[in-house]
Design an enzyme around this catalytic site. Structure first.
Site, PDB file in Angstrom:
ATOM      1  N   ASP A   1     -41.520  75.195  33.504  1.00 59.96           N
ATOM      2  CA  ASP A   1     -41.893  73.814  33.207  1.00 59.96           C
ATOM      3  C   ASP A   1     -40.735  72.915  33.640  1.00 59.96           C
ATOM      4  O   ASP A   1     -39.655  73.387  34.015  1.00 59.96           O
ATOM      5  CB  ASP A   1     -42.153  73.685  31.704  1.00 59.96           C
ATOM      6  CG  ASP A   1     -43.014  72.480  31.343  1.00 59.96           C
ATOM      7  OD1 ASP A   1     -43.319  71.670  32.236  1.00 59.96           O
ATOM      8  OD2 ASP A   1     -43.362  72.349  30.158  1.00 59.96           O
TER       9      ASP A   1
ATOM     10  N   ASP B   1     -49.372  67.456  31.158  1.00 58.01           N
ATOM     11  CA  ASP B   1     -49.510  67.044  29.758  1.00 58.01           C
ATOM     12  C   ASP B   1     -50.661  66.060  29.590  1.00 58.01           C
ATOM     13  O   ASP B   1     -50.466  64.844  29.526  1.00 58.01           O
ATOM     14  CB  ASP B   1     -48.187  66.442  29.269  1.00 58.01           C
ATOM     15  CG  ASP B   1     -47.063  67.463  29.277  1.00 58.01           C
ATOM     16  OD1 ASP B   1     -47.357  68.669  29.318  1.00 58.01           O
ATOM     17  OD2 ASP B   1     -45.886  67.060  29.251  1.00 58.01           O
TER      18      ASP B   1
END
Length: 944
Positions: free
Chosen positions: A542, A618
């Site tokens: 990430d 996200d």
């Protein structure tokens, strides 16, 4: 000591305030993205300069007397008529109907960045020959294919033709702009060059140029050329303005796609009068929908589609890039276009594409199709195909930020068994590590990681742990000390290690452009170096855009310095690919090159498909985010990244139960299937919902697992051919204009059509079934529908419209167990959907599900099933493969069949045997029970 303690306290407070500010953005769930944190084109000085150039006559001229034609390429000099700066054009015909164009400075002050490690090899060339010439143009013929290239000298222009049809023009609008490198301006009152306003680069060959007055006028420095400020951040630009831009005109084209990642429509929109599409990998909190803002990844590939042709443009540049799109049919309705056609309007539809990048050279591949599947093959030949994932990774993944401790992980694991729900992988986010020190485990929460992993392995499940590419600055942290001592961090422009703020507080960033750094990182995944790891532990990368909380646009300063002296501005969009690459290589190496890796990455670039999966970042628990996941993943699939998914349920906010159910139903039909949630959201494991929602989610999971043989076969086809797993309808129906803008339904391969339910309280959906003389079978009811038509289909909480196309055969596992590994030797059921002509075809790929033995030892099966003339035949589709397997054919379901008098099985070396069967006259479904033949053998079943 007191002063040192005070400084340390201030640093801790500063870190805390930054993280709280970041979390405030993440947790302020009523807020949208703060657009002021991210540049517009006007705020990006090179984009503003490039875009200020209006269409007209190009100032560039090709010097035909410098033309040289070699065996692999043509070169010719280009001159800017005002500045007199010379460029060199290199033109290559490539095999498989492609052309490559490269433009660079003839004598640059310093070399310009050329993107490495994206192409799998130097593409084989097709010889060019001069077939015509006059004073202002040269006609070139490409040895492979019916293609010609017309090089016009003044103004410089390229036209690509097939026979006499114009396919594509380069610089037809005169928008080419190549900012050559130059010495910084020295104020007249200053006699010392060091006192100039711009940073003075090192002297290199070519210094000492003395431009004429006309050159000086043309090179007048505009604001932002030598130094640029955005908010509180300054970009020193020691080498001055170096942007490049070029336009492409596509006659006959109205529909363009690709250039992900954007939370926008599948079909790209015209950008004139608004913002261009931006490609610049960024950590964008709570991104907005339906706009061209940059997101986490960038693939600079655009596809153009028409009834008769498909083309692709691959702009190989890793710097910040903007893409403008214009069209002469923009604003016309479908009715208006039809009226033009009926009235014999002479205007040919045309789409114009303009690429603008901050640095590097112009390096572009023109992929000439002619079909979209040809374009897929062409792009795959350049950058590689989707890696064949291990079978488990196509199952269901359960994640959140964060599972608290080992007991929590084991409780979640047991929850799936207790509620009869399959699951393959449980995920751990950043809290599992000791103080966000990656490659470690929190000693209180995860004191016995090997025991935890062993327990999951006993259930035949896996664990994924996050490993981010920002390293806590801590002298007691071995990873940091080794990177610092080996000089493997990204540097500031003054040569010190670059530091930014991220989850651990003060962090430095490994320089993944350095091959030594990538090798070091890969070695960290060995079981000796990554203590507490085991063979069933996999990895999630990430924040690899890279994300820097206190950096400009939440990323790294552009004048940071990488391996080879390149600035971050040159390599930005490829950084995440390198992280993904090094991590995947590490997982391969830890097994001695035997096991296939699984790595999920948030950032990506062209070529990332070779290393694993990506996701849409996200997202938010809202219906519109559910909807946008379809065009986002379809856009990625079109440019090679098939292994895509969206966080099921939405990362931010708490989904209502109906939304969560609908998201599971959609996720079950998207390639990467993971539920994930923010730290501040409520727990949402499926069994925590009321029973009716549990049942609907369980059904969705069962659908996913029963289709795993089909999914695995699709991924093998993607791996071998470069074809997308998840496809827009227009890919299968390129002449059906109704499909060109559809983005609320999609296909898996050429067999299944899915229309997710994406509206709250929906009692039905409108489904378009394409194809002249096609038939479609509802996979639940087996009801047959004819295409093309639009149907209104009632839905319940537990239903989602899915159709199998007539003419296809889909293999399934019908015994759903706790994980895919528990199912891999189960018998196969074949679902045969007959076409109106009574035919069908499909394939099944099988191997061990996790190693490279399918490549190195040819240990695989690729079976082809064909139905024609009332006979179903199983044969090998690739005789190189061989595999000993206990898998057998348990059942055959034939849709659209009449009732036979008898059903006979024939196998080589055995006498005929009769099979029992059942026929439903209302649905025309014939079920053949227990043929009992090995999936590896040749056989035939005859309906008599």
């Amino acid at each position: 000591m007191a002063a040192i303690a005070a400084v340390a306290a201030r640093r801790r407070r500063s870190w805390l305030s930054l993280v709280l500010a970041y979390l405030g953005v993440c947790l302020g769930i009523t807020l949208a993205v703060d657009r002021s944190n991210f540049k517009t084109c006007d705020e990006s000085s090179f984009c503003k300069r490039q875009r200020s150039i209006r269409p007209g006559l190009s100032p560039y001229r090709a010097l035909l007397d410098t033309l040289q034609l070699g065996p692999d390429a043509l070169t010719v000099h280009l001159i800017h008529e005002v500045t007199k700066v010379l460029l060199v054009l290199e033109l290559q015909g490539l095999q498989k109907n492609m052309t490559r164009i490269r433009i660079d400075e003839l004598e640059p002050r310093r070399p310009r960045y050329r993107v490495p490690d994206v192409l799998v090899a130097d593409p084989p060339t097709a010889r060019l020959s001069v077939s015509g010439r006059d004073d202002n143009s040269v006609e070139l013929t490409v040895a492979e294919g019916p293609y010609k290239i017309i090089l016009t000298a003044q103004p410089f222009r390229l036209d690509l033709l097939e026979d006499r049809s114009l396919l594509l023009s380069v610089n037809a609008r005169g928008l080419m702009a190549f900012e050559h490198q130059r010495a910084p301006r020295v104020p007249q009152e200053s006699k010392d060059p060091a006192e100039g306003n711009g940073a003075q680069p090192e002297a290199t060959p070519g210094d000492g140029d003395k431009p004429e007055e006309t050159q000086e006028k043309a090179e007048k420095d505009e604001p932002g050329a030598w130094e640029e400020t955005f908010k509180t951040h300054s970009d020193s630009k020691p080498y001055g303005p170096t942007s490049v831009g070029l336009d492409f005109s596509l006659p006959g084209m109205e529909h363009v796609y690709g250039i992900p990642e954007h939370a926008d429509s599948l079909r790209l929109k015209v950008t004139e009068g608004g913002e261009p599409y931006r490609l610049y990998n960024l950590d964008v909190f709570q991104y907005e929908l339906n706009n061209p803002m940059a997101l986490y990844g960038s693939v600079p590939v655009l596809l153009a589609h028409s009834f008769h042709r498909d083309l692709g443009i691959f702009w190989l540049n890793a710097a910040e890039t903007w893409v403008d799109i214009s069209s002469n049919t923009a604003g016309k309705t479908l009715f208006g276009k039809m009226l033009d056609y009926l009235q014999g309007s002479g205007e040919t539809p045309q789409t114009d594409i303009r690429w603008m990048s901050e640095s590097g050279i112009i390096d572009v591949f023109l992929m000439l199709g002619p079909s979209v599947f040809d374009v897929f093959r062409q792009y795959a030949s350049l950058t590689g195909t989707q890696a064949l994932p291990p079978l488990f990774s196509l199952g269901y993944h359960q994640s959140r930020w964060n599972y608290r401790d080992e007991a929590d992980v084991l409780e979640v694991d047991q929850g799936f068994d207790d509620h009869n729900m399959p699951c393959d992988v449980i995920w751990l986010d950043i809290e599992h590590a000791d103080g966000k020190r990656y490659f470690t485990w929190d000693p209180t929460r995860f004191p016995q990681p090997l025991n935890m992993l062993e327990h999951l392995a006993s259930k035949r499940r896996k664990l994924v742990a996050i490993v981010d590419p920002h390293i806590k600055v801590d002298s007691g942290y071995r990873v940091h000390e080794e990177l610092r001592n080996h000089g493997l961090y990204v540097k500031t422009r003054d040569g010190s290690d670059y530091e930014g703020w991220c989850w651990p507080g003060s962090a430095s960033y490994p320089d993944f452009t350095n091959p030594r750094m990538r090798a070091w990182w890969s070695n960290m995944f060995s079981f000796d170096n990554y203590e507490g790891s085991a063979p069933n532990l996999y990895v999630w990368n990430d924040m690899n855009e890279p994300s820097v909380f206190n950096g400009p646009e939440v990323t790294m300063l552009k004048d940071a310095v990488h391996y080879g002296g390149w600035e971050h501005r040159d390599i930005h969009n490829i950084y995440g690919l390198y992280v993904h690459m090094a991590t995947a290589d590490g997982l391969i190496q830890r097994s001695g090159g035997i096991e296939r890796p699984f790595v999920l990455s948030r950032a990506f670039f062209s070529g990332s498909q070779r290393f694993g999966a990506v996701w849409t970042g996200d997202n938010t628990a809202e219906w519109d985010h559910l909807k946008i996941s379809i065009p986002m993943c379809l856009s990625l699939a079109l440019v090679g990244l098939s292994f895509c998914g969206a966080d099921v349920g939405g990362f931010f906010k708490n989904p209502e139960p109906e939304l969560l159910v609908r998201w599971y139903q959609m996720g079950a039909y998207q390639p990467f299937f993971r539920a994930h949630a923010h730290l501040d959201t409520g727990r949402r494991e499926p069994w925590l919902l009321a029973s009716q929602y549990q049942d609907a989610i369980r059904d969705a999971l069962f659908q996913r697992y029963s289709l795993l043989p089909f999914w695995y076969t699709l991924f093998y086809q993607a791996h071998k051919e470069g074809f997308p797993v998840m496809r827009p309808l227009w890919v299968q129906y390129p002449e059906d204009m109704s499909t060109f803008s559809i983005e609320d339904q999609f296909m898996l391969g050429d067999a299944l059509l899915i229309h997710p339910v994406s509206d709250a309280g929906a009692h039905g959906v409108q489904v378009y079934l394409p194809g002249q003389e096609e038939v479609w079978y509802d996979i639940q009811s087996y009801q047959k529908h004819h295409g093309p038509q639009t149907l209104y289909l009632p839905v319940t909480l537990s239903s989602i419209p899915v159709f199998q196309r007539g003419g296809t055969i889909v293999p399934r596992w019908m015994r759903v167990r706790r994980s895919s590994d528990c199912m891999k030797d189960d018998p196969i059921t074949l679902f045969v959907a007959l076409s109106p002509q009574g035919t069908a075809q499909g394939e099944l790929f099988l191997d061990d599900g996790h190693t490279f033995n399918y490549q190195t030892r040819h240990e695989f099966l690729l079976r082809r099933f064909s139905f024609s003339g009332s006979t179903l035949v199983s044969s090998s589709a690739d005789p190189k493969g061989h595999l000993e397997t206990p898998i057998w054919i348990e059942r055959v379901v034939i849709m659209g069949a009449g009732k036979p008098a008898a059903v006979v099985l024939q196998t080589k070396g055995s006498p005929e045997s009769r099979l029992s069967f059942q026929h439903d006259p209302e649905t025309s479904v014939l079920i053949l029970r227990k043929p009992g033949v090995s999936v590896a053998s040749d056989w035939s079943i005859h309906l008599r």
